[in-house]
Each structure stands twice: as C-alpha cells, then as structure tokens.
Design an enzyme around this catalytic site. Structure first.
Site, PDB file in Angstrom:
ATOM      1  N   TYR A  60     -10.438  -1.504   4.147  1.00 54.19           N
ATOM      2  CA  TYR A  60     -11.312  -1.375   2.976  1.00 54.19           C
ATOM      3  C   TYR A  60     -12.785  -1.600   3.352  1.00 54.19           C
ATOM      4  O   TYR A  60     -13.665  -0.880   2.891  1.00 54.19           O
ATOM      5  CB  TYR A  60     -10.892  -2.374   1.881  1.00 54.19           C
ATOM      6  CG  TYR A  60      -9.448  -2.213   1.435  1.00 54.19           C
ATOM      7  CD1 TYR A  60      -8.906  -0.954   1.223  1.00 54.19           C
ATOM      8  CD2 TYR A  60      -8.618  -3.315   1.237  1.00 54.19           C
ATOM      9  CE1 TYR A  60      -7.580  -0.793   0.831  1.00 54.19           C
ATOM     10  CE2 TYR A  60      -7.306  -3.169   0.828  1.00 54.19           C
ATOM     11  CZ  TYR A  60      -6.781  -1.910   0.634  1.00 54.19           C
ATOM     12  OH  TYR A  60      -5.477  -1.751   0.250  1.00 54.19           O
ATOM     13  N   VAL A 106       1.639   2.622   4.192  1.00 52.32           N
ATOM     14  CA  VAL A 106       1.992   3.573   5.239  1.00 52.32           C
ATOM     15  C   VAL A 106       3.318   3.126   5.830  1.00 52.32           C
ATOM     16  O   VAL A 106       3.532   1.921   6.070  1.00 52.32           O
ATOM     17  CB  VAL A 106       0.898   3.613   6.339  1.00 52.32           C
ATOM     18  CG1 VAL A 106       1.311   4.500   7.502  1.00 52.32           C
ATOM     19  CG2 VAL A 106      -0.428   4.083   5.756  1.00 52.32           C
ATOM     20  N   GLU A 111      -7.066  -5.412  -5.346  1.00 50.86           N
ATOM     21  CA  GLU A 111      -6.785  -6.798  -4.953  1.00 50.86           C
ATOM     22  C   GLU A 111      -5.994  -6.774  -3.659  1.00 50.86           C
ATOM     23  O   GLU A 111      -5.107  -5.932  -3.500  1.00 50.86           O
ATOM     24  CB  GLU A 111      -5.939  -7.506  -6.014  1.00 50.86           C
ATOM     25  CG  GLU A 111      -6.727  -7.977  -7.206  1.00 50.86           C
ATOM     26  CD  GLU A 111      -6.003  -7.685  -8.507  1.00 50.86           C
ATOM     27  OE1 GLU A 111      -4.836  -7.238  -8.464  1.00 50.86           O
ATOM     28  OE2 GLU A 111      -6.617  -7.878  -9.561  1.00 50.86           O
TER      29      GLU A 111
END
Ligand SMILES: CC(C)(COP(=O)(O)OP(=O)(O)OC[C@H]1O[C@@H](n2cnc3c(N)ncnc32)[C@H](O)[C@@H]1OP(=O)(O)O)[C@@H](O)C(=O)NCCC(=O)NCCS
Length: 167
Positions: free
Chosen positions: A126, A82, A114
C-alpha cells in the site's frame, strides 16, 4: 504494475467475481490468512452489490481477488488476496493498480482500507502505491493471542492528480 507487465501476461485475465467463484475464492483466503472471511461473508458482499474482481490464469483458475465498496465519494478496499503460491510475483500490485484506476474513473476522492499491524507485507504494497497511515483502530482484529490493532490507510486521489503521480 499493470496486468500487461505481469510475467505471463498473455495468459492472464481480469474479470468480475461471480457467485460461482466463491468456493475457489474462499480456499485462497483460507490458505493466505489466519482469520479468513466465511463464504457467507463473500456472498453478502456480492449480494450487496460491492464491486469484486478476480485475476485468472489461462484455465480460469483464480490467482487473485479483490472486493471494494463505494461509500459516497470514497472507495473502501474490503479485501485483496493473492493465492499463496503466486504471492511475490506482482499480482497484488496489479490488482491494487486496477482498484486505483477504477476509483479514479468513478471519481472517488479517497481509497481507504484497514490492515493488521503485523501485516507488513501488505502495508509495504500500500505504501508503495502511495497510501499513508491515517489512524489506528486499537485491538480491532482477533489475533492468535488476544487482539491486534488495525492501521487505517488512505490514498488521496485528489493529491495524486495534483502532483501528477502516474497510475
Ligand atoms: C499482501 C498481498 C496482497 C501482496 O500481493 P503479492 O502479489 O504477494 O505482492 P506483489 O508481488 O505484487 O508485491 C507488491 C509489493 O508488496 C510488498 N511485498 C511483496 N512481498 C513482500 C514480502 N515478502 N515482504 C515484504 N514486502 C513484500 C512489496 O512492497 C512489493 O513491491 P516490490 O516487489 O516492488 O518490492 C499478498 O501477499 C496476500 O495475498 N497476502 C495475504 C492476504 C493479505 O494480507 N491481504 C491484505 C489484507 S489488508
């Protein structure tokens, strides 16, 4: 978070990344990471046919981008970023949500990625989306001093549908 939930949703669009976007994409990458991909790296991804999207404002300025690679029944999240000034406003979550939807539509069973051990911001993005730590690749990345571990994280889409988790 979906695109429609972003603050200025009426001005935001999500579209496929093209070669014409790579200068802007590379600038965003350089501003946001200490060890950025080169333009060639991005070009190679597009040439290889990896899926890549950008979120743009009403003037088609890129706010966020992502690149994924289909590997048999898995989807590998190769990059997500972003633009620095727009971080913390929900764009990362919206882009990740798009990737998860895409993986579901594709019939993927797992999304893997990763992330640097020091990148707690991305790890929290995540984890919130349901990813779990799968393993550690020791000294995987170059770092400012020496090397840094990669955390391998995965989102099992079969479990997600079993437990009825929403998007
Ligand atoms: C990681 C990144 C993609 C997150 O995108 P973002 O738009 O800044 O994040 P969002 O505003 O969508 O926030 C999503 C979640 O990320 C986490 N997060 C965001 N900003 C955070 C911060 N400053 N500190 C800790 N966690 C943070 C939170 O879990 C947040 O959820 P919440 O707002 O419900 O608490 C973005 O910061 C980025 O581009 N970083 C540089 C590139 C990078 O590290 N990419 C990932 C490589 S693996």
């Amino acid at each position: 978070m979906a695109l429609s939930e972003l603050p200025s949703e009426s001005h935001i669009t999500l579209r496929k990344m093209t070669v014409a976007d790579l200068t802007a994409v590379s600038t965003i990458e350089k501003q946001s990471t200490l060890f950025p991909w080169t333009v060639k790296h991005f070009e190679d991804c597009l040439k290889a046919g990896h899926e890549a999207w950008v979120i743009c404002d009403n003037e088609d300025h890129i706010i966020s981008f992502t690149i994924v690679q289909k590997v048999v029944d898995e989807l590998h999240l190769l990059n997500i970023c972003v633009q620095l000034q727009h971080q913390g406003q929900g764009y990362g979550k919206a882009m990740l949500n798009h990737v998860v939807q895409f993986a579901k539509e594709l019939g993927s069973v797992l999304i893997v990625l990763e992330v640097r051990r020091s990148n707690t911001k991305a790890q929290s993005l995540y984890t919130q989306a349901g990813f779990n730590e799968m393993s550690v690749r020791r000294d995987y990345y170059p770092a400012e001093e020496g090397r840094e571990d990669a955390i391998l994280m995965g989102l099992d889409l079969r479990l997600l549908s079993l437990f009825g988790a929403s998007s």
